[in-house]
Design a protein around this motif. Structure first.
Motif, PDB file in Angstrom:
ATOM      1  N   TYR A 113       0.797  -1.231   0.000  1.00  0.00           N
ATOM      2  CA  TYR A 113       0.000   0.000   0.000  1.00  0.00           C
ATOM      3  C   TYR A 113       0.830   1.282   0.000  1.00  0.00           C
ATOM      4  O   TYR A 113       0.358   2.329  -0.431  1.00  0.00           O
ATOM      5  N   THR A 114       2.080   1.210   0.430  1.00  0.00           N
ATOM      6  CA  THR A 114       2.887   2.442   0.489  1.00  0.00           C
ATOM      7  C   THR A 114       3.239   2.975  -0.897  1.00  0.00           C
ATOM      8  O   THR A 114       3.700   4.101  -1.032  1.00  0.00           O
ATOM      9  N   ASN A 115       2.996   2.186  -1.936  1.00  0.00           N
ATOM     10  CA  ASN A 115       3.274   2.643  -3.303  1.00  0.00           C
ATOM     11  C   ASN A 115       2.059   3.275  -3.984  1.00  0.00           C
ATOM     12  O   ASN A 115       2.122   3.607  -5.163  1.00  0.00           O
ATOM     13  N   TYR A 116       0.957   3.419  -3.254  1.00  0.00           N
ATOM     14  CA  TYR A 116      -0.297   3.906  -3.849  1.00  0.00           C
ATOM     15  C   TYR A 116      -0.946   4.971  -2.975  1.00  0.00           C
ATOM     16  O   TYR A 116      -0.683   5.060  -1.784  1.00  0.00           O
ATOM     17  N   ASP A 117      -1.849   5.742  -3.601  1.00  0.00           N
ATOM     18  CA  ASP A 117      -2.702   6.667  -2.843  1.00  0.00           C
ATOM     19  C   ASP A 117      -3.849   5.886  -2.209  1.00  0.00           C
ATOM     20  O   ASP A 117      -4.260   6.162  -1.081  1.00  0.00           O
ATOM     21  N   VAL A 118      -4.391   4.934  -2.980  1.00  0.00           N
ATOM     22  CA  VAL A 118      -5.557   4.152  -2.560  1.00  0.00           C
ATOM     23  C   VAL A 118      -5.329   2.686  -2.915  1.00  0.00           C
ATOM     24  O   VAL A 118      -4.875   2.379  -4.013  1.00  0.00           O
ATOM     25  N   VAL A 119      -5.646   1.794  -1.963  1.00  0.00           N
ATOM     26  CA  VAL A 119      -5.694   0.367  -2.260  1.00  0.00           C
ATOM     27  C   VAL A 119      -7.079  -0.090  -1.811  1.00  0.00           C
ATOM     28  O   VAL A 119      -7.425   0.017  -0.640  1.00  0.00           O
ATOM     29  N   GLN A 120      -7.880  -0.553  -2.777  1.00  0.00           N
ATOM     30  CA  GLN A 120      -9.266  -0.922  -2.488  1.00  0.00           C
ATOM     31  C   GLN A 120      -9.524  -2.394  -2.799  1.00  0.00           C
ATOM     32  O   GLN A 120      -8.821  -3.008  -3.578  1.00  0.00           O
ATOM     33  N   ILE A 121     -10.570  -2.912  -2.170  1.00  0.00           N
ATOM     34  CA  ILE A 121     -11.023  -4.288  -2.418  1.00  0.00           C
ATOM     35  C   ILE A 121     -11.821  -4.308  -3.723  1.00  0.00           C
ATOM     36  O   ILE A 121     -12.551  -3.370  -4.035  1.00  0.00           O
ATOM     37  N   GLN A 122     -11.688  -5.412  -4.439  1.00  0.00           N
ATOM     38  CA  GLN A 122     -12.522  -5.640  -5.618  1.00  0.00           C
ATOM     39  C   GLN A 122     -13.094  -7.048  -5.527  1.00  0.00           C
ATOM     40  O   GLN A 122     -12.395  -7.996  -5.211  1.00  0.00           O
ATOM     41  N   THR A 162      -4.326   4.374  -7.809  1.00  0.00           N
ATOM     42  CA  THR A 162      -5.149   3.382  -7.118  1.00  0.00           C
ATOM     43  C   THR A 162      -4.834   1.971  -7.563  1.00  0.00           C
ATOM     44  O   THR A 162      -4.634   1.714  -8.746  1.00  0.00           O
ATOM     45  N   LYS A 163      -4.836   1.071  -6.586  1.00  0.00           N
ATOM     46  CA  LYS A 163      -4.678  -0.355  -6.870  1.00  0.00           C
ATOM     47  C   LYS A 163      -5.920  -1.062  -6.336  1.00  0.00           C
ATOM     48  O   LYS A 163      -6.396  -0.748  -5.237  1.00  0.00           O
ATOM     49  N   SER A 164      -6.439  -2.012  -7.109  1.00  0.00           N
ATOM     50  CA  SER A 164      -7.572  -2.822  -6.654  1.00  0.00           C
ATOM     51  C   SER A 164      -7.086  -4.250  -6.431  1.00  0.00           C
ATOM     52  O   SER A 164      -6.378  -4.800  -7.268  1.00  0.00           O
ATOM     53  N   ILE A 165      -7.464  -4.813  -5.286  1.00  0.00           N
ATOM     54  CA  ILE A 165      -7.084  -6.188  -4.963  1.00  0.00           C
ATOM     55  C   ILE A 165      -8.338  -7.057  -5.046  1.00  0.00           C
ATOM     56  O   ILE A 165      -9.299  -6.847  -4.295  1.00  0.00           O
ATOM     57  N   VAL A 166      -8.319  -8.003  -5.968  1.00  0.00           N
ATOM     58  CA  VAL A 166      -9.458  -8.906  -6.150  1.00  0.00           C
ATOM     59  C   VAL A 166      -9.443  -9.944  -5.027  1.00  0.00           C
ATOM     60  O   VAL A 166      -8.431 -10.605  -4.799  1.00  0.00           O
ATOM     61  N   ILE A 167     -10.569 -10.033  -4.331  1.00  0.00           N
ATOM     62  CA  ILE A 167     -10.651 -11.000  -3.229  1.00  0.00           C
ATOM     63  C   ILE A 167     -11.373 -12.265  -3.684  1.00  0.00           C
ATOM     64  O   ILE A 167     -12.080 -12.271  -4.684  1.00  0.00           O
ATOM     65  N   ASP A 168     -11.180 -13.304  -2.913  1.00  0.00           N
ATOM     66  CA  ASP A 168     -11.792 -14.594  -3.181  1.00  0.00           C
ATOM     67  C   ASP A 168     -13.309 -14.451  -3.277  1.00  0.00           C
ATOM     68  O   ASP A 168     -13.937 -13.801  -2.443  1.00  0.00           O
ATOM     69  N   PHE A 169     -13.897 -15.084  -4.272  1.00  0.00           N
ATOM     70  CA  PHE A 169     -15.343 -15.036  -4.487  1.00  0.00           C
ATOM     71  C   PHE A 169     -16.115 -15.482  -3.248  1.00  0.00           C
ATOM     72  O   PHE A 169     -17.213 -14.994  -2.973  1.00  0.00           O
ATOM     73  N   LEU A 170     -15.537 -16.374  -2.462  1.00  0.00           N
ATOM     74  CA  LEU A 170     -16.214 -16.885  -1.267  1.00  0.00           C
ATOM     75  C   LEU A 170     -16.446 -15.796  -0.217  1.00  0.00           C
ATOM     76  O   LEU A 170     -17.279 -15.948   0.673  1.00  0.00           O
ATOM     77  N   TRP A 171     -15.708 -14.697  -0.318  1.00  0.00           N
ATOM     78  CA  TRP A 171     -15.855 -13.591   0.631  1.00  0.00           C
ATOM     79  C   TRP A 171     -16.901 -12.564   0.197  1.00  0.00           C
ATOM     80  O   TRP A 171     -17.137 -11.596   0.901  1.00  0.00           O
ATOM     81  N   LYS A 172     -17.514 -12.797  -0.938  1.00  0.00           N
ATOM     82  CA  LYS A 172     -18.445 -11.817  -1.519  1.00  0.00           C
ATOM     83  C   LYS A 172     -19.529 -11.370  -0.524  1.00  0.00           C
ATOM     84  O   LYS A 172     -19.834 -10.191  -0.400  1.00  0.00           O
TER      85      LYS A 172
END
Length: 193
Positions: A113-122, A162-172
């Motif tokens: 996260y220190t390399n970005y302004d925003v890191v969000q869940i996707q 911004t970076k988006s991190i794709v999470i496991d579908f099971l966490w939807k």
């Protein structure tokens, strides 16, 4: 990763018009939505505060910060939180995700996260700018957009690094926004069955 470098900011300033009552204060499984979310955040942050004009939140025992720009949506709530925070990095969550848990949030705090302004869940195609880490400097972009009558948080996120991190579908289901009484019935039903 040093927890002292991250503050938890809970945005609870919305009108909750579809729910008909302040979502953050809804009781679910013996605790308010806000308390569920703070419980998930706390192992990963050094401090937590709530951004809301609703004085009801004061009885929960956490610091509450007023929206400094009234009636300007989540962008203004984010601005108030980032303006107030003392840390560079901030875990920002909305008050309508009571099923969130620490494991999901670790995906953010363990990222680069220190390399970005925003890191969000996707999740799938959907990005979640209110389950995200924000650098304090993002406050400047928020203010700039608000001053140009922009209220959409996604507009800010799209203009930041911004970076988006794709999470496991099971966490939807765990990141589901509970916006209506129907949504609330659904999660209560799911937990009982």
């Amino acid at each position: 990763m040093n927890h002292n470098n991250i503050t938890g900011i809970l945005l609870a300033g919305g009108k909750s018009s579809r729910m008909g009552t302040d979502k953050g204060m809804i009781n679910f499984n013996g605790k308010t939505f806000v308390q569920h979310i703070i419980d998930a955040m706390q192992p990963l942050v050094s401090d937590v505060f709530i951004v809301s004009d609703n004085k009801e939140y004061d009885k929960l025992g956490y610091l509450r910060v007023d929206d400094s720009i009234k009636n300007s949506g989540p962008l203004a709530g984010l601005y108030a939180g980032l303006k107030y925070t003392k840390t560079d990095y901030n875990l920002v969550l909305s008050c309508d995700i009571p099923l969130i848990d620490t494991e999901i949030l670790k995906v953010l705090t363990r990222s680069d996260y220190t390399n970005y302004d925003v890191v969000q869940i996707q999740s799938g195609e959907k990005t979640m700018p209110l389950i995200a880490l924000y650098h304090k400097r993002c406050a400047n972009k928020c203010l700039e957009l608000i001053q140009n009558d922009e209220r959409r948080l996604r507009k800010a996120v799209n203009q930041l690094h911004t970076k988006s991190i794709v999470i496991d579908f099971l966490w939807k289901e765990r990141i589901k926004n509970i916006n209506t009484k129907e949504d609330l019935k659904d999660i209560n039903y799911a937990i009982k069955h």
